[in-house]
Write a protein that holds these residues in place. Structure first.
Motif, PDB file in Angstrom:
ATOM      1  N   ALA A 346      -0.336  67.906  11.605  1.00 16.73           N
ATOM      2  CA  ALA A 346      -0.663  66.536  12.051  1.00 16.73           C
ATOM      3  C   ALA A 346       0.173  65.865  11.020  1.00 16.73           C
ATOM      4  N   TRP A 347      -0.076  65.949   9.770  1.00 16.59           N
ATOM      5  CA  TRP A 347       0.720  65.512   8.619  1.00 16.59           C
ATOM      6  C   TRP A 347       2.153  65.571   8.649  1.00 16.59           C
ATOM      7  N   CYS A 348       2.698  66.951   9.015  1.00 21.98           N
ATOM      8  CA  CYS A 348       4.140  66.795   9.103  1.00 21.98           C
ATOM      9  C   CYS A 348       4.649  65.912  10.305  1.00 21.98           C
ATOM     10  N   PHE A 349       3.958  65.761  11.253  1.00 25.23           N
ATOM     11  CA  PHE A 349       4.393  64.981  12.222  1.00 25.23           C
ATOM     12  C   PHE A 349       4.282  63.489  11.898  1.00 25.23           C
ATOM     13  N   TYR A 350       3.218  63.075  11.015  1.00 30.20           N
ATOM     14  CA  TYR A 350       2.746  61.715  10.406  1.00 30.20           C
ATOM     15  C   TYR A 350       3.988  61.407   9.502  1.00 30.20           C
ATOM     16  N   ALA A 351       4.190  62.346   8.746  1.00 28.92           N
ATOM     17  CA  ALA A 351       5.299  62.020   7.380  1.00 28.92           C
ATOM     18  C   ALA A 351       6.434  62.406   7.821  1.00 28.92           C
ATOM     19  N   GLN A 352       6.892  62.682   9.116  1.00 25.71           N
ATOM     20  CA  GLN A 352       8.077  63.168   9.577  1.00 25.71           C
ATOM     21  C   GLN A 352       8.743  64.110   8.473  1.00 25.71           C
ATOM     22  N   ALA A 353       7.881  65.274   8.437  1.00 22.68           N
ATOM     23  CA  ALA A 353       8.443  66.306   7.319  1.00 22.68           C
ATOM     24  C   ALA A 353       9.457  67.017   8.113  1.00 22.68           C
ATOM     25  N   SER A 354      10.028  68.108   7.524  1.00 27.13           N
ATOM     26  CA  SER A 354      11.123  68.979   8.170  1.00 27.13           C
ATOM     27  C   SER A 354      10.542  69.723   9.328  1.00 27.13           C
ATOM     28  N   ALA A 355      11.445  70.050  10.166  1.00 24.60           N
ATOM     29  CA  ALA A 355      11.000  70.923  11.219  1.00 24.60           C
ATOM     30  C   ALA A 355      10.633  72.381  10.680  1.00 24.60           C
ATOM     31  N   GLY A 356      11.205  72.906   9.771  1.00 20.47           N
ATOM     32  CA  GLY A 356      10.876  73.949   9.389  1.00 20.47           C
ATOM     33  C   GLY A 356       9.641  74.180   8.899  1.00 20.47           C
ATOM     34  N   MET A 357       9.210  73.305   8.031  1.00 14.24           N
ATOM     35  CA  MET A 357       7.703  73.113   7.694  1.00 14.24           C
ATOM     36  C   MET A 357       6.676  73.087   8.674  1.00 14.24           C
ATOM     37  N   PRO A 427       3.165  62.736  18.035  1.00 15.79           N
ATOM     38  CA  PRO A 427       1.962  63.072  18.507  1.00 15.79           C
ATOM     39  C   PRO A 427       0.802  63.555  17.447  1.00 15.79           C
ATOM     40  N   TRP A 428       1.079  63.168  16.322  1.00 17.58           N
ATOM     41  CA  TRP A 428      -0.014  63.824  15.007  1.00 17.58           C
ATOM     42  C   TRP A 428      -1.287  63.341  15.489  1.00 17.58           C
TER      43      TRP A 428
END
Length: 467
Positions: A346-357, A427-428
């Motif tokens: 959820a955080w990766c989507f919210y913060a737009q982190a890298s796809a790898g992470m 979708p986070w």
């Protein structure tokens, strides 16, 4: 001394042989899970070719082509307990193999979408009934010390089947030109027919023979073949359990009665939380999720294989640990892994982190599921119900699982659709919701779930059935 030594060696050899025999019989029954897993995922290879061949509309394609097997699974799970209880575990396992074989060949040679959907529904029936009959059978032929890992082989085979289906689709791509999807679906007939032939060689469940068929002599022969010790005591215990159920009056004949209330809640909630972890959502929509995160669509097959491989590896770990650490402990470990991984997705989507992470945390989620809920669910449901109603109990638990699987699959486009989805931009919140549900699961496990490791089925009945 030499005679004593030889006797001991002979006893050890016999024990090893009976253990291998028990494992082999359990493995044959659990192979229904391999075909289940293969059938569930193989449709992904036929998705686009069928859409182009028969020019199906989105709604028609989603219901009749992609999800028809899932609705068959729901029906099979709901009604699978009745024949399993009445006609025996072995006969139903045999018919499962026949259903899978007919479905594979019928789907491969289908001439229109209606014929195709009919045969996919037949395969779904096989999946649903197998999720009742196979865990029930294996739990009843196992010893308390081996029951966890032997029943968990069913889940291991599901995961193995999923991985092989991904690989099969990859290698069969282009074989037969535009008809490669027919090969992808038809190849499932091979393991289905092999499984059907192998089921002829396994014995009937001794607990079913005693408690339903009243065939103590037949049960004794099966128990001897399985290498069980204290056979007389075991038969007496099963008979005592059956007589207790019979003398309890009319109330015991009603499955949804107060005496089974706590067991029914345990079965319902373990199946409920299994699906509200988001496992089917992530498995079915992983390529779309990863594309949203920025991974190229052409990498989706590789990512699917990575997810399938992680699932297999950690299911094997769960198989190893379930009789060592116990069911409750694995559920706790899995819940913690769920909460962390889903919160981070959820955080990766919210913060737009890298796809790898994002992929790393998705794989962590798959690992948490495989070692926790994935390894435990079929074992736990199969062992908590009394002998007299075990097939009905397995049917109830499997039905809850498949109904929620179907509902989640059905409503996902409402939230995820790229054009009209509620969370189409990011979708986070979906993953945040799943993390919250897993926090609820952790509370439930800590406060309500008993440990069933190493306890005989009859002893569990004494502990869990309320008089």
């Amino acid at each position: 001394m030499q005679v004593s030594f030889d006797s001991k060696a002979t006893a050890q050899t016999a024990a090893a042989g009976s253990t291998a025999n028990l494992f082999g019989i359990s493995l044959i029954a659990a192979l229904a899970g391999f075909i289940f897993g293969f059938d569930t995922v193989v449709i992904s290879g036929a998705n686009l070719p069928i859409k182009e061949l028969w020019h199906t509309s989105p709604w028609f394609h989603g219901f009749f082509i992609m999800s028809m097997a899932l609705w068959g699974t729901v029906v099979g799970a709901i009604f699978g307990g009745l024949p399993t209880q009445k006609y025996g575990r072995k006969k139903v396992l045999l018919w499962i193999g026949i259903l899978f074989s007919v479905s594979a060949l019928g789907s491969a040679f289908a001439t229109d979408p209606y014929v195709f959907s009919f045969f996919r529904f037949i395969g779904g029936l096989g999946i649903g009934v197998s999720s009742v009959a196979a865990p029930t059978y294996v739990s009843e032929i196992s010893t308390p010390s081996t029951r966890g890992r032997l029943v968990a082989m069913y889940q291991f085979n599901i995961v193995f089947g999923i991985l092989i289906a991904f690989l099969s689709n990859y290698f069969l791509q282009g074989v037969g030109g535009g008809n490669d999807w027919r090969w992808m679906l038809g190849v499932m007939a091979i393991p289905s027919l092999i499984y059907t032939v192998m089921v002829f060689g396994i014995p009937e469940s001794p607990r079913w023979l005693v408690s339903v068929k009243k065939d103590d002599a037949g049960a004794r022969k099966v128990m001897e073949r399985l290498g069980m010790v204290n056979i007389d005591a075991e038969i007496n215990l099963i008979n005592a359990s059956a007589q207790h159920e019979a003398h309890a009056g009319h109330d015991s004949k009603r499955f949804f009665s107060s005496k089974y209330k706590s067991i029914l809640w345990l079965a319902f909630l373990v199946a409920f939380f299994n699906q509200w972890s988001g496992i089917n959502f992530i498995l079915y929509y992983a390529p779309e999720i990863l594309v949203r995160a920025g991974l190229a669509a052409k990498e989706s097959l590789l990512n699917s294989i990575a997810i399938g491989g992680t699932n297999l590896l950690f299911t094997f770990a769960g198989l190893y640990l379930i009789d060592r650490l116990g069911r409750r402990t694995l559920l706790i470990i899995g819940s913690l892994g769920y909460i962390v991984s889903l919160a981070m997705v959820a955080w990766c989507f919210y913060a737009q982190a890298s796809a790898g992470m994002l992929l790393v945390f998705l794989l962590m989620f798959i690992a948490a599921h495989a070692i926790g809920q994935g390894a435990v669910i079929w074992v736990f449901i199969a062992e908590i119900f009394p002998n007299k109603v075990r097939a009905m109990g397995q049917s109830f638990g499997a039905s809850v699982h498949w109904v929620f699987a179907a509902l989640i699959t059905l409503i996902t486009p409402v939230f995820l659709d790229q054009k009209d989805g509620i969370f189409k931009d990011n979708p986070w919140p979906i993953f945040g919701f799943f993390a919250f549900m897993m926090a609820l699961q952790l509370i439930w496990v800590l406060t309500k779930v008993p440990e069933t490791k190493g306890v005989s089925l009859e002893e569990l009945e004494k502990k869990l059935v309320k008089e």
